[in-house]
Design a protein around this motif. Structure first.
Motif, PDB file in Angstrom:
ATOM      1  N   LYS A 122       0.863  -1.185   0.000  1.00 30.74           N
ATOM      2  CA  LYS A 122       0.000   0.000   0.000  1.00 30.74           C
ATOM      3  C   LYS A 122       0.894   1.229   0.000  1.00 30.74           C
ATOM      4  CE  LYS A 122      -3.794   0.276   2.525  1.00 30.74           C
ATOM      5  NZ  LYS A 122      -4.704   0.417   3.697  1.00 30.74           N
ATOM      6  N   ASP A 165      -7.608 -10.646   4.137  1.00 33.69           N
ATOM      7  CA  ASP A 165      -7.142  -9.349   4.632  1.00 33.69           C
ATOM      8  C   ASP A 165      -6.453  -9.516   5.975  1.00 33.69           C
ATOM      9  OD1 ASP A 165      -6.715  -6.628   4.647  1.00 33.69           O
ATOM     10  OD2 ASP A 165      -8.810  -6.100   4.290  1.00 33.69           O
ATOM     11  N   ASN A 169      -5.153  -3.895   8.480  1.00 32.35           N
ATOM     12  CA  ASN A 169      -5.712  -3.213   7.317  1.00 32.35           C
ATOM     13  C   ASN A 169      -7.209  -2.961   7.500  1.00 32.35           C
ATOM     14  OD1 ASN A 169      -5.211  -2.052   4.721  1.00 32.35           O
ATOM     15  ND2 ASN A 169      -6.287  -3.774   3.785  1.00 32.35           N
TER      16      ASN A 169
END
Length: 318
Positions: A122, A165, A169
């Motif tokens: 990210k 995930d 996050n």
């Protein structure tokens, strides 16, 4: 949790993706009959879970059937303990090229074969180093064997794996912008907030700076010493208070490490959730010991609950 996204909604002047929760339940994770060997944990012999796979699948399927849940797509969230994560500063290039550079750089950082890992990243921010623009990235790598195991785990229950995930996050996506928590609008986009998940066997610390996840750590500890009180009100006695102070001692070391990396860095607010949030006056102990305002998260404005979710305890499920 069983629910869905409702799209963007405006509440109290803030626009958010709104979620509706239709049902929730939790089960005790059945332990594996044979503990995994260390050889199976280092990536050389695949992935062996710590739990009894068939027993857990049967528990989940049984609960879904009893509750008449028709949802098919599954998002599975795992803790960051399974993941290798690093911050990197790399040239600002298109995403496809960046993927290749990330894999190469991770191999330079750590003695791993990138081909054996699922690697994702990210972009945290864009930096200017001299005249060159660069990306500051948060990079995560999960052993492919583990990712494939969870994919099979869901498929074997007749469900469709939609996403895998991380807990960090998930928290980052819930609290990445100004939001109403416990009835008060929080200036998340300008402040530095620490989110503390006090679980059964460990404590997870996630720090978001201006709505961006900058730091996450797992700390040994948790509610296990108080497990005899499961199902009962946790006593506000000396043993409980000493345990909380022990957690705080470990957390303060992590917070100090984070704040020391940049000048004028400080934590503006602590938010507490997880099973430990049920300890009487736990936020008061955190606030008095760490010198930072602390609250248990009991309500956020991005969630709508179905009438059948009256028993929903946000700190437990967050």
């Amino acid at each position: 949790l069983i629910g869905s996204a409702l799209g963007k909604k405006k509440k109290k002047g803030l626009v958010h993706e709104s979620l509706t929760i239709r049902d929730v339940f939790y089960i005790q994770t059945p332990k594996a009959k044979t503990p995994p060997s260390m050889a199976s944990l280092d990536g050389t012999r695949g992935y062996t879970p710590f739990f009894d796979v068939l027993a857990l699948q049967e528990e989940i399927k049984g609960n879904l059937q009893r509750r008449k849940v028709k949802a098919e797509k599954v998002i599975m969230t795992i803790t960051d303990r399974s993941v290798i994560s690093r911050e990197m500063v790399l040239p600002k290039v298109e995403e496809e090229k960046l993927k290749g550079i990330v894999g190469y750089e991770l191999q330079e950082f750590l003695p791993i074969d990138p081909k054996q890992y699922i690697i994702d990243f990210k972009v945290l921010e864009t930096l200017k180093v001299g005249e060159i623009e660069k990306y500051k990235l948060n990079v995560a790598a999960l052993l492919k064997e583990e990712g494939q195991f969870y994919h099979r785990f869901i498929r074997d229950m007749g469900l469709e794996p939609f996403a895998l995930d991380l807990t960090s996050n998930g928290i980052a996506k819930l609290f990445d912008r100004n939001i109403t928590i416990n009835g008060k609008v929080r200036d998340v986009e300008q402040k530095t907030m620490a989110y503390i998940d006090i679980g059964f066997g460990n404590i997870k610390l996630h720090i978001l700076e201006k709505g961006v996840l900058k730091f996450t750590r797992n700390i040994e500890g948790g509610m296990q010493p108080l497990s005899n009180n499961q199902g009962e009100k946790i006593p506000d006695d000396e043993n409980t208070q000493e345990l909380v102070k022990k957690w705080i001692g470990s957390l303060e070391q992590m917070v100090k490490f984070f704040t020391s990396r940049e000048s004028n860095r400080k934590i503006d607010q602590l938010f507490i959730y997880g099973g430990g949030a049920m300890i009487p006056q736990v936020e008061k102990v955190f606030e008095e010991t760490m010198g930072v305002p602390a609250e248990v998260i009991n309500d956020i404005d991005t969630l709508d609950f179905h009438k059948d979710c009256q028993y929903f305890s946000l700190p437990i499920y967050l």
